[in-house]
Design an enzyme around this catalytic site. Structure first.
Site, short mmCIF file in Angstrom:
data_model
loop_
_atom_site.label_atom_id
_atom_site.label_comp_id
_atom_site.label_asym_id
_atom_site.label_seq_id
_atom_site.Cartn_x
_atom_site.Cartn_y
_atom_site.Cartn_z
N ASP A 1 -16.74 1.72 -4.44
CA ASP A 1 -15.70 1.30 -5.39
C ASP A 1 -15.01 2.59 -5.79
O ASP A 1 -15.61 3.45 -6.45
CB ASP A 1 -16.36 0.63 -6.61
CG ASP A 1 -15.33 0.22 -7.66
OD1 ASP A 1 -14.19 0.72 -7.62
OD2 ASP A 1 -15.69 -0.59 -8.54
N SER B 1 3.20 3.66 -1.14
CA SER B 1 3.96 2.44 -0.86
C SER B 1 5.45 2.73 -1.00
O SER B 1 5.84 3.69 -1.68
CB SER B 1 3.57 1.35 -1.87
OG SER B 1 4.41 0.23 -1.75
N TYR C 1 1.94 -1.45 -10.38
CA TYR C 1 1.78 -1.11 -8.96
C TYR C 1 2.74 0.01 -8.59
O TYR C 1 2.36 1.03 -8.00
CB TYR C 1 2.03 -2.35 -8.10
CG TYR C 1 1.80 -2.13 -6.62
CD1 TYR C 1 0.51 -2.00 -6.12
CD2 TYR C 1 2.87 -2.05 -5.74
CE1 TYR C 1 0.30 -1.80 -4.76
CE2 TYR C 1 2.66 -1.85 -4.38
CZ TYR C 1 1.37 -1.73 -3.90
OH TYR C 1 1.16 -1.52 -2.56
N LYS D 1 1.73 3.89 -7.60
CA LYS D 1 2.04 4.39 -6.26
C LYS D 1 2.97 5.61 -6.33
O LYS D 1 2.89 6.51 -5.49
CB LYS D 1 2.66 3.28 -5.40
CG LYS D 1 1.67 2.16 -5.06
CD LYS D 1 0.53 2.68 -4.20
CE LYS D 1 -0.37 1.59 -3.68
NZ LYS D 1 -1.45 2.08 -2.83
P1 NDP Z 1 -5.84 -5.55 1.54
O1 NDP Z 1 -5.89 -6.23 0.21
O2 NDP Z 1 -5.68 -6.39 2.75
O3 NDP Z 1 -7.14 -4.62 1.71
C1 NDP Z 1 -7.52 -3.77 0.69
C2 NDP Z 1 -9.01 -3.51 0.78
O4 NDP Z 1 -9.36 -2.63 -0.32
C3 NDP Z 1 -9.85 -4.77 0.62
O5 NDP Z 1 -10.93 -4.75 1.52
C4 NDP Z 1 -10.33 -4.67 -0.82
O6 NDP Z 1 -11.57 -5.30 -1.06
C5 NDP Z 1 -10.49 -3.17 -0.98
N1 NDP Z 1 -10.54 -2.75 -2.38
C6 NDP Z 1 -9.95 -3.31 -3.45
N2 NDP Z 1 -10.30 -2.66 -4.57
C7 NDP Z 1 -11.12 -1.64 -4.19
C8 NDP Z 1 -11.82 -0.63 -4.88
N3 NDP Z 1 -11.77 -0.51 -6.22
N4 NDP Z 1 -12.58 0.24 -4.18
C9 NDP Z 1 -12.66 0.15 -2.83
N5 NDP Z 1 -12.05 -0.82 -2.12
C10 NDP Z 1 -11.28 -1.71 -2.79
O7 NDP Z 1 -4.65 -4.48 1.41
P2 NDP Z 1 -3.71 -3.80 2.52
O8 NDP Z 1 -4.51 -3.49 3.72
O9 NDP Z 1 -2.49 -4.58 2.63
O10 NDP Z 1 -3.30 -2.46 1.75
C11 NDP Z 1 -3.96 -1.21 1.96
C12 NDP Z 1 -3.20 -0.16 1.19
O11 NDP Z 1 -1.84 -0.13 1.63
C13 NDP Z 1 -3.17 -0.39 -0.33
O12 NDP Z 1 -3.24 0.84 -1.01
C14 NDP Z 1 -1.78 -1.00 -0.53
O13 NDP Z 1 -1.29 -0.80 -1.83
C15 NDP Z 1 -0.98 -0.24 0.51
N6 NDP Z 1 0.24 -0.90 0.89
C16 NDP Z 1 0.21 -2.13 1.54
C17 NDP Z 1 1.39 -2.74 1.89
C18 NDP Z 1 1.42 -4.06 2.58
O14 NDP Z 1 2.52 -4.61 2.76
N7 NDP Z 1 0.28 -4.63 3.00
C19 NDP Z 1 2.70 -2.13 1.58
C20 NDP Z 1 2.60 -0.88 0.87
C21 NDP Z 1 1.42 -0.29 0.57
P3 NDP Z 1 -11.57 -6.81 -1.66
O15 NDP Z 1 -10.95 -7.65 -0.62
O16 NDP Z 1 -13.01 -7.12 -1.90
O17 NDP Z 1 -10.77 -6.75 -2.92
#
Ligand code: NDP
Length: 271
Positions: free
Chosen positions: A60, A145, A158, A162
């Site tokens: 986490d 982002s 958010y 970012k």
């Molecule tokens: P997802 O929600 O698909 O995956 C995020 C992962 O991070 C999940 O496995 C989630 O676990 C985990 N997570 C959440 N909170 C924590 C925490 N406190 N500690 C460790 N792990 C955690 O997100 P994306 O793959 O889409 O995004 C990845 C990154 O890219 C993020 O930083 C997002 O802001 C950034 N991003 C994404 C965009 C998009 O369009 N997808 C655009 C711009 C930026 P769980 O599922 O259990 O919550």
């Protein structure tokens, strides 16, 4: 020679989405990867899929003691850390439909988004610098982002978190240089990448198709990006092809930020 041959990498939030794609690409390019996620089972499944070049740990990113445990394990098992990808992030909309605009957002919700997106990145950089110092070199890639570069009225926390990640990446890059370390730090700014993060907003059936078209209407390429496309950029930044790329920000958004598509629509506009 694979582009990340022998490199030791940690990826956060790697149980699914962009983080999982990065872990996959790293292993394909010859790295040893520690797959971490708050979701223990998702991290374990991903590491199992990747085979003997990957292992899993619960992390986490808000919890400093867990960061310490991860870095201790990496140094004990591999002797060094070469790459950290601070990928874990949340939008704030995961837990329901509370408003996240500047006027109505609850302080608790504002703080929760910053705790994961910003505190998590701060802690990751802090502990990675200490671990990489042993080798004097490394690469830190922070996933920010498009929202870190423009205002997002409906998701203010958010966007704020970012934007702070973008700026902190530059402080980290400069600090490491001041220290005489070859540790590079860069931020990556994706937009509209099709991952499970979008599912609550997409719906199903015909509505899903319409929603998807609407979400990419301001993208010059008129489509979502794929996690693998972000992973390809992260591989470049993590590899020795990028040894002079430092303290910079790279957009990966199908061209969205090339124009002014972030301007909000006006209601009752007169001119
Ligand atoms: P997802 O929600 O698909 O995956 C995020 C992962 O991070 C999940 O496995 C989630 O676990 C985990 N997570 C959440 N909170 C924590 C925490 N406190 N500690 C460790 N792990 C955690 O997100 P994306 O793959 O889409 O995004 C990845 C990154 O890219 C993020 O930083 C997002 O802001 C950034 N991003 C994404 C965009 C998009 O369009 N997808 C655009 C711009 C930026 P769980 O599922 O259990 O919550």
């Amino acid at each position: 020679m694979p582009r990340m041959h022998g490199k030791i990498a940690v990826v956060t939030g790697a149980g699914r989405g962009i983080g999982a794609a990065i872990a996959r690409a790293f292993v394909a390019e010859g790295a040893e990867v520690l797959v971490t996620d708050i979701n223990t089972a998702a991290a374990a499944d991903m590491a199992a899929e990747l085979g003997e070049s990957a292992s899993a740990m619960t992390l986490d990113v808000r919890d400093e003691s867990q960061w310490q445990a991860v870095m201790d394990a990496v140094l004990q098992d591999y002797g060094r850390l070469d790459v950290l990808v601070n990928n874990a992030g949340i939008t704030g909309f995961e837990s329901g439909n509370a408003r996240h605009d500047p006027e109505h957002a609850a302080l608790e919700d504002w703080r929760a988004v910053h705790a994961t997106n910003l505190d998590g990145v701060f802690l990751g950089c802090k502990h990675a610098i200490a671990a990489m110092r042993q080798n004097g070199a490394g690469a830190i890639i922070n996933i920010s982002s498009r929202s870190g570069l423009v205002g997002i009225p409906a998701a203010a926390a958010y966007a704020s978190s970012k934007a702070a990640v973008r700026n902190h990446s530059k402080s980290v890059a400069l600090y490491c240089a001041e220290q005489g370390l070859q540790i590079r730090c860069n931020s990556v700014h994706p937009a509209a990448i099709l991952t499970p993060m979008w599912e609550p907003m997409l719906g199903t059936g015909e509505q899903r198709k319409q929603n998807m078209e609407a979400f990419v209407a301001d993208c010059p390429m008129r489509r979502f990006g794929q996690p693998e496309e972000v992973a390809a950029l992260v591989v470049l930044l993590a590899s020795d092809e990028a040894t002079y790329i430092n303290g910079t920000e790279l957009n990966i958004d199908g061209g969205m930020l090339a124009g002014s598509a972030a301007s909000p629509a006006r209601t009752n506009a007169t001119g």
